[in-house]
Design an enzyme around this catalytic site. Structure first.
Site, short mmCIF file in Angstrom:
data_model
loop_
_atom_site.label_atom_id
_atom_site.label_comp_id
_atom_site.label_asym_id
_atom_site.label_seq_id
_atom_site.Cartn_x
_atom_site.Cartn_y
_atom_site.Cartn_z
N LYS A 49 35.56 39.50 30.52
CA LYS A 49 34.49 39.97 30.95
C LYS A 49 34.31 41.31 30.41
O LYS A 49 33.42 42.12 30.00
CB LYS A 49 34.54 39.89 32.66
CG LYS A 49 34.29 38.37 32.90
CD LYS A 49 34.51 37.96 34.32
CE LYS A 49 34.41 36.59 34.69
NZ LYS A 49 34.86 36.39 35.63
N GLN A 93 36.71 38.77 41.52
CA GLN A 93 37.15 37.48 40.74
C GLN A 93 37.91 36.63 42.01
O GLN A 93 38.59 37.12 42.70
CB GLN A 93 38.18 38.30 39.93
CG GLN A 93 38.86 36.90 38.93
CD GLN A 93 37.73 36.43 38.10
OE1 GLN A 93 36.85 36.98 37.37
NE2 GLN A 93 37.94 34.98 38.09
N ASP A 116 27.37 37.47 40.12
CA ASP A 116 28.06 36.00 40.28
C ASP A 116 27.26 34.93 41.00
O ASP A 116 27.50 33.73 40.82
CB ASP A 116 29.46 36.49 41.01
CG ASP A 116 30.31 35.74 40.17
OD1 ASP A 116 30.33 35.23 39.25
OD2 ASP A 116 31.60 36.05 40.65
#
Ligand code: NDP
Length: 291
Positions: A49, A93, A116
């Protein structure tokens, strides 16, 4: 059979985003990447990322709190990022170490920075077909893969295997939406589904998000099916340096002989997930700039 090349489609999307970000004068979009602990897959996902952000011109701020961080301290960190005007998007994450309530953590991220797309508000906006929200990256990536491969879901029987909040449920809702490219007739299957092979065999478009190596076999699909294989599973393979190889939820060698289009693993959905995260970050930047 046509291979749906996620690497190629993601590269095109990344090039578009790069051109868009180059037009932004002054402060560039910024994503905060929060990783707790040393889960090897998480380490490599965050690295990927960070690298993709740099390629596009998006600033990334990698935050690695110690594994001893308490849920309250993590909330405080998220609150700080939520109120920081130089941070547009926040990604925590997953998986978090044991002891964390992931859904509570996802909820703590401000909806307008929730790149997200796991915040309750953004999940609800998918159901309401409200385009102002953030769609979680893997489902959004699947829809983008289908659109850019010329697959229109209108009227087709879309069978989704898996009902997770991260993939199965949102992608089923997206396929069902009343909008161009969607309008599918959707069936969602899970571990309690009776006669899974019988249902999967009816699919015009199959989206497998199960997490079971090569579970979908050729006898379970009809000829001409479009297959999106979301699964990422490790199978032991002593011939590899790493000691394993990655496979999907679909038995690619045999199912690909029957499918009209199919995504490989790796190189299918995975690269799209990262590209969509970057797309969401640019969207979050625009939202923040508008206020
Ligand atoms: P989850 O474990 O959260 O969900 C799996 C789903 O599959 C559940 O709904 C489960 O049913 C269902 N399932 C499990 N076993 C069976 C079975 N034998 N028959 C029918 N259904 C079954 O996984 P995720 O959705 O998070 O991920 C799925 C896969 O996708 C994983 O391999 C993951 O690594 C991968 N993934 C890939 C991404 C990418 O970028 N390419 C991103 C995210 C995930 P039930 O609900 O009843 O338990």
């Amino acid at each position: 059979m046509e291979l749906i090349d996620g690497n190629q489609i993601a590269a095109a999307l990344i090039a578009e985003l790069k051109a868009e970000v180059a037009q932004i004068s002054g402060r560039k979009p910024c994503i905060a990447l929060v990783r707790v602990g040393e889960d090897p897959a998480s380490v490599s996902y965050v690295k990927k990322k960070e690298k993709t952000a740099a390629e596009i011109g998006i600033t990334s701020r990698v935050i690695l709190p110690p594994v001893t961080i308490t849920p309250a301290e993590l909330f405080a960190l998220l609150d700080q990022l939520n109120s920081d005007p130089t941070v547009d998007g926040i990604l925590v994450q997953s998986p978090l170490p044991k002891g964390f309530d992931e859904v509570a953590v996802f909820r703590r991220v401000l909806a307008t920075k929730d790149v997200d797309g796991f915040n309750t508000l953004n999940l609800g906006k998918i159901a309401q077909e409200d385009p102002s929200g953030f769609v979680s990256c893997t489902p959004a990536g699947i829809m983008e893969l289908l659109a850019r491969s010329g697959v229109d879901l209108k009227g087709k029987h879309v069978v989704v295997v898996g009902r997770s909040l991260i993939v199965g449920k949102p992608v089923a809702l997206l396929a069902l939406q009343k909008k161009a490219g969607a309008n599918g007739t959707v069936t969602i299957c899970h571990s309690q589904t009776r006669d899974l092979p019988g249902i999967v065999r009816q699919a015009d478009v199959l989206i497998a998000a199960i997490g079971r190596a090569e579970m979908i076999t050729a006898d379970m699909v009809k000829p001409g099916v479009v297959v999106i294989d979301v699964g990422i599973n490790r199978l032991p393979d002593p011939s590899k340096k790493s000691g394993f190889r990655l496979v999907g939820d679909v038995h690619f060698p045999t199912v690909s002989l029957l499918a009209s289009k199919i995504t490989p693993v790796p190189g299918g959905v995975g690269p799209m997930t990262v590209a969509m995260l970057m797309k969401n970050t640019v969207k979050a930047f625009r939202l923040q700039a508008a206020h």
